[in-house]
Design a protein around this motif. Structure first.
Motif: not given
Length: 307
Positions: A138-144, A146-156, A161-163, A168-174
């Protein structure tokens, strides 16, 4: 006889500098095209592998003679993929990418995991009659990816930025610019390994020319392993991959704990393995096979009821 085409496959990881998944698929695709007498160039980034693993890579079967591999390295080393992650551009790798992509006229340029080899901006480089993009994740829509939020649940609900900081990944301004949207307009076909991936990307607002193209196992290798498959015993369902929470093996184990008419075999290793074994509760029809070499995996694929 169809004419010989020239392909260029652009990817972050490729054997032996890879972690499975996308690297293996690109290798199989390059080999399959080469066996059909096409010419194949593969571009990947050694620095990206060394960013995550400083140990020597494992041995891997050689490439087909029709495959030319371009292993990019930068004097900046691991800082090169970090630059790409933060800017969405090749940066130190641009000259090496341009030398290959722009000095040759390819029939097809096929982009795979480009997150660290050049980012969205790599799509603007080179000449090709057709440009393809395979969504391995899911790289085109998710910086990680995986669409796996905070390492615990599906991203809804998007909290990128917080996730990302939590992982441990810095925000991607682009990602807040139009860089990705402009790049994807150059793609002629957006390939998805499953209808599910295709629908998720659509649900996240990516209106692209999608085509469903499943992953595959090379037929010649499968045929050669029939004898090994016959000796494998009971019919089984197979999970093969890294054992990490976001991969979903928990769901399979939860089902098979209450369904003992068939076996579940789990091939792979990972940080989540100990917890998954506890969840399996010692059920005799759930087998943990550990890491499996390439030939053994092909045999396992061949004998499974489903993978």
């Amino acid at each position: 006889m169809s004419r010989t085409l020239r392909f260029c496959l652009v990817t972050t990881f490729y054997p032996p500098h890879h972690f499975g998944g996308d690297g293996v698929l690109v290798y199989r695709l390059a080999s399959a095209l080469a066996r059909r007498h096409h010419e194949v160039d593969v571009i990947y980034c050694v620095d990206s592998y060394r960013l995550f693993n400083r140990a020597p890579p494992p041995r891997h079967p050689p490439d087909h003679p029709n495959v030319r591999v371009h292993a990019l390295r930068s004097r900046l080393g691991p800082l090169s993929p970090v630059y790409t992650h933060q800017t969405g551009r090749p940066g130190p790798k641009r000259r090496g990418l341009a030398r290959i992509l722009e000095d040759h006229a390819f029939d097809v340029i096929h982009y795979h995991n480009i997150s660290l080899v050049g980012g969205p901006a790599v799509i603007a480089l080179g000449r090709a009659a057709v440009r393809l993009f395979t969504a391995h994740d899911y790289w085109p829509v998710c910086p990680l990816s995986t669409l796996w939020q905070y390492g615990r649940r599906i991203c809804t609900n998007r909290q990128c930025i917080r996730c990302g900081l939590h992982a441990g990944r810095p925000p991607q301004a682009w990602r807040a610019t139009g860089l990705l949207a402009r790049a994807l307009k150059r793609i002629d076909a957006f390939l998805c390994p499953s209808v599910f991936v295709m629908q998720i990307l659509r649900d996240h607002g990516l209106d692209l020319p999608y085509t469903h193209l499943p992953n595959f196992v090379s037929e010649p290798e499968r045929i050669a392993l029939d004898e090994a498959v016959a000796a494998m015993g009971p019919r089984y369902f197979l999970y093969a991959g890294r054992i990490e929470k976001h991969k979903g093996a928990d769901d399979a184990v939860a089902v098979f704990r209450h369904h003992d008419a068939s076996a579940l075999w789990i091939a792979g290793e990972g940080k989540h393995e100990a917890r998954l074994r506890r969840r399996a509760g010692g059920a005799p029809h759930i087998r943990f096979l550990g890491h499996q070499p390439r030939d053994a995996l092909f045999a396992l694929y061949r004998g499974a009821q489903a993978v």
